[in-house]
Design a protein around this motif. Structure first.
Motif, PDB file in Angstrom:
ATOM      1  N   HIS A 107       0.843  -1.206   0.000  1.00 27.72           N
ATOM      2  CA  HIS A 107       0.000   0.000   0.000  1.00 27.72           C
ATOM      3  C   HIS A 107       0.876   1.254   0.000  1.00 27.72           C
ATOM      4  O   HIS A 107       1.874   1.326   0.724  1.00 27.72           O
ATOM      5  CB  HIS A 107      -0.907  -0.018   1.234  1.00 27.72           C
ATOM      6  CG  HIS A 107      -2.099   0.876   1.134  1.00 27.72           C
ATOM      7  ND1 HIS A 107      -2.003   2.249   1.023  1.00 27.72           N
ATOM      8  CD2 HIS A 107      -3.432   0.596   1.110  1.00 27.72           C
ATOM      9  CE1 HIS A 107      -3.204   2.777   0.954  1.00 27.72           C
ATOM     10  NE2 HIS A 107      -4.100   1.781   1.004  1.00 27.72           N
ATOM     11  N   GLY A 108       0.461   2.246  -0.794  1.00 21.94           N
ATOM     12  CA  GLY A 108       1.210   3.490  -0.852  1.00 21.94           C
ATOM     13  C   GLY A 108       1.222   4.254   0.460  1.00 21.94           C
ATOM     14  O   GLY A 108       2.093   5.107   0.684  1.00 21.94           O
ATOM     15  N   ASP A 134      10.198  -0.437  -2.571  1.00 23.27           N
ATOM     16  CA  ASP A 134       9.607   0.229  -3.732  1.00 23.27           C
ATOM     17  C   ASP A 134      10.538   0.151  -4.943  1.00 23.27           C
ATOM     18  O   ASP A 134      11.602   0.787  -4.960  1.00 23.27           O
ATOM     19  CB  ASP A 134       9.315   1.685  -3.383  1.00 23.27           C
ATOM     20  CG  ASP A 134       8.484   2.390  -4.442  1.00 23.27           C
ATOM     21  OD1 ASP A 134       8.417   1.876  -5.581  1.00 23.27           O
ATOM     22  OD2 ASP A 134       7.916   3.451  -4.146  1.00 23.27           O
ATOM     23  N   GLY A 146       4.400  -0.058 -11.987  1.00 25.17           N
ATOM     24  CA  GLY A 146       3.234   0.304 -11.199  1.00 25.17           C
ATOM     25  C   GLY A 146       1.934   0.200 -11.970  1.00 25.17           C
ATOM     26  O   GLY A 146       1.914   0.091 -13.200  1.00 25.17           O
ATOM     27  N   THR A 147       0.821   0.256 -11.194  1.00 20.00           N
ATOM     28  CA  THR A 147      -0.506   0.117 -11.801  1.00 20.00           C
ATOM     29  C   THR A 147      -1.479   1.195 -11.360  1.00 20.00           C
ATOM     30  O   THR A 147      -2.421   1.506 -12.077  1.00 20.00           O
ATOM     31  CB  THR A 147      -1.123  -1.251 -11.437  1.00 20.00           C
ATOM     32  OG1 THR A 147      -1.192  -1.361 -10.006  1.00 20.00           O
ATOM     33  CG2 THR A 147      -0.292  -2.393 -11.990  1.00 20.00           C
ATOM     34  N   LYS A 148      -1.264   1.809 -10.177  1.00 21.84           N
ATOM     35  CA  LYS A 148      -2.251   2.738  -9.633  1.00 21.84           C
ATOM     36  C   LYS A 148      -1.578   3.697  -8.662  1.00 21.84           C
ATOM     37  O   LYS A 148      -0.515   3.399  -8.108  1.00 21.84           O
ATOM     38  CB  LYS A 148      -3.378   1.954  -8.937  1.00 21.84           C
ATOM     39  CG  LYS A 148      -4.672   2.730  -8.734  1.00 21.84           C
ATOM     40  CD  LYS A 148      -5.770   1.818  -8.168  1.00 21.84           C
ATOM     41  CE  LYS A 148      -7.102   2.565  -8.070  1.00 21.84           C
ATOM     42  NZ  LYS A 148      -7.035   3.723  -7.132  1.00 21.84           N
ATOM     43  N   HIS A 149      -2.232   4.841  -8.432  1.00 17.42           N
ATOM     44  CA  HIS A 149      -1.664   5.906  -7.614  1.00 17.42           C
ATOM     45  C   HIS A 149      -1.192   5.427  -6.251  1.00 17.42           C
ATOM     46  O   HIS A 149      -0.123   5.843  -5.776  1.00 17.42           O
ATOM     47  CB  HIS A 149      -2.708   7.020  -7.392  1.00 17.42           C
ATOM     48  CG  HIS A 149      -3.235   7.627  -8.652  1.00 17.42           C
ATOM     49  ND1 HIS A 149      -4.119   6.985  -9.483  1.00 17.42           N
ATOM     50  CD2 HIS A 149      -3.007   8.847  -9.215  1.00 17.42           C
ATOM     51  CE1 HIS A 149      -4.423   7.756 -10.514  1.00 17.42           C
ATOM     52  NE2 HIS A 149      -3.757   8.905 -10.383  1.00 17.42           N
ATOM     53  N   ASN A 150      -1.984   4.612  -5.589  1.00 14.10           N
ATOM     54  CA  ASN A 150      -1.707   4.280  -4.187  1.00 14.10           C
ATOM     55  C   ASN A 150      -1.212   2.857  -3.982  1.00 14.10           C
ATOM     56  O   ASN A 150      -1.349   2.284  -2.907  1.00 14.10           O
ATOM     57  CB  ASN A 150      -2.968   4.508  -3.334  1.00 14.10           C
ATOM     58  CG  ASN A 150      -4.125   3.599  -3.746  1.00 14.10           C
ATOM     59  OD1 ASN A 150      -4.093   3.009  -4.819  1.00 14.10           O
ATOM     60  ND2 ASN A 150      -5.143   3.499  -2.892  1.00 14.10           N
TER      61      ASN A 150
END
Length: 425
Positions: A215-216, A224, A260-264
């Motif tokens: 989770h972001g 990361d 990556g796939t999504k903002h968070n």
């Protein structure tokens, strides 16, 4: 008017005006009917038929779609002329009446617009014109002439395939290799020569930077890969700045980076694509090993376990540097000054572009080889660029529109007359 007089003078140098017009029709046909790498079937067939008509002994489908044409004319040296056949997956935007509108298939079955955006249509036309000239002037030379039409230069597989099939074992081994390449920044009617290294080693490298996702909002529970990849991109430049001698040219370019796939969401991996360029083999190997060491070292410092180390691979697209034999370059420069005038032959600097012609000179024992630049830009476009009105399009541009009517006769004259001089040498 000056340009027209120059074209007329050069046309006389490589045959009648009817022959010059026929070569232009050949050029327009090739330009309008491009074929991608490994798919040059109709191009090869079209040119093979024309070389047979000139009296050459022609072998087709050599090294894939390659063509080898041989003309024996008594005892003497063996000179090889080489031209490449493949086009690029580029949609043409030149507005020419004979512009390519072709949609063609690549070796993987994908459909692409295609264009001769690198001047290979000029290369092939010049090679055919030079072959005609030499066939018509057999009383001026003695030896063996080899003309090869090579596939897949753009993906650096054509020269390797032809050599791998036994080019220099099944056909006479050359004493000299000669080729040219269109130059979008040099005015048509001119040629440029680079003694020594002329074009670079080119490697394509893939790196998968692994991480531990999460989770972001809780980055401390992750590793990361985006942050790690960013550190690598910067660290790679330090290899050039601090590990490679400043006397040795080298380039590392990270041309593509995705993760990556999504903002968070902190993802599991980042994929990078690199191009590595150099001249010497020592610097090439030093750069490759330094990238591997740096990537693995940063991953270890980041706390990644052994099974999460970066996955690093070189694609099978290596292009060796093209080295122009210095003595041959000096000799040919003097020859060409006699052919087209002192002011039309210039010495240029090496570039970091790649060209697999270099493979033919690296066989053991090494063969003296030369690839020279053929000016392709119109005088009007050069003048506009110098005045700041319009930049010249580069090679591989959809707007690349060579002044073929000037460039082709210049190429035919310099290539055929240089071959005659090399037979005598």
């Amino acid at each position: 008017m000056k340009k027209l007089l120059l074209c007329s003078a050069l046309a006389v140098g490589f045959g009648t005006s009817a022959q010059a017009q026929d070569l232009m029709s050949v050029y327009k046909h090739l330009h309008a009917n491009p074929e991608l790498s490994l798919m040059e079937v109709e191009t090869a067939r079209y040119l093979a038929a024309r070389l047979k008509a000139e009296g050459f002994e022609v072998t087709e489908q050599f090294g894939g779609t390659g063509v080898v044409a041989v003309m024996k004319n008594g005892p003497g040296k063996t000179v090889m002329l080489r031209a490449d056949m493949d086009a690029l997956p580029v949609k043409e935007e030149t507005g020419l009446s004979f512009a390519s509108t072709v949609i063609t298939r690549d070796a993987e079955g994908n459909d692409w617009p295609a264009m001769h955006a690198c001047g290979h249509d000029i290369h092939m036309t010049v090679a055919l014109g030079a072959a005609r000239e030499l066939a018509a002037k057999k009383d001026q030379w003695s030896g063996t002439l080899i003309v090869i039409l090579q596939p897949a230069e753009e993906i650096s597989q054509g020269a390797l395939a032809m050599l791998g099939e036994g080019l220099f074992e099944k056909f006479p081994r050359p004493d000299y290799n000669l080729a040219l390449h269109a130059n979008s920044g040099l005015e048509a009617g001119y040629v440029g020569i680079v003694p020594g290294y002329a074009l670079a080693n080119v490697d394509s490298m893939d790196i998968t930077v692994q991480g531990i996702g999460g989770h972001g909002a809780y980055p401390h529970t992750t590793k990361d890969p985006v942050v790690l990849a960013a550190q690598m991109v910067l660290a790679f430049q330090a290899i050039i700045a601090r590990e490679i001698s400043p006397q040795e040219p080298a380039v590392i370019t990270v041309g593509s980076i995705h993760g990556g796939t999504k903002h968070n969401i902190i993802g599991e991996e980042v994929k990078m694509q690199l191009t590595l360029r150099s001249y010497s083999e020592d610097v090439r190997q030093q750069t490759i090993e330094a990238i591997k060491r740096t990537a693995n070292g940063l991953a270890a410092a980041y706390g990644l376990p052994e099974d999460k180390m970066p996955i690093i691979s070189l694609r099978n697209e290596y292009t060796p540097s093209a080295y122009n034999n210095p003595d041959l370059a000096e000799t040919v420069m003097a020859m060409m000054k006699n052919q087209i005038g002192d002011d039309k032959v210039v010495q240029l600097d090496p570039v970091m572009g790649g060209e697999d012609f270099g493979r033919y000179g690296k066989v053991e024992p090494k063969i003296p080889s030369l690839i020279y630049w053929l000016g392709a830009a119109s005088s009007e476009d050069v003048a506009a660029a110098r005045s700041g009105k319009k930049p010249l399009p580069s090679l591989h541009s959809p707007f690349f529109k060579p002044d073929a009517a000037t460039a082709i006769p210049t190429g035919v004259t310099t290539m055929s007359e240089t071959a005659i001089a090399l037979f005598a040498k």
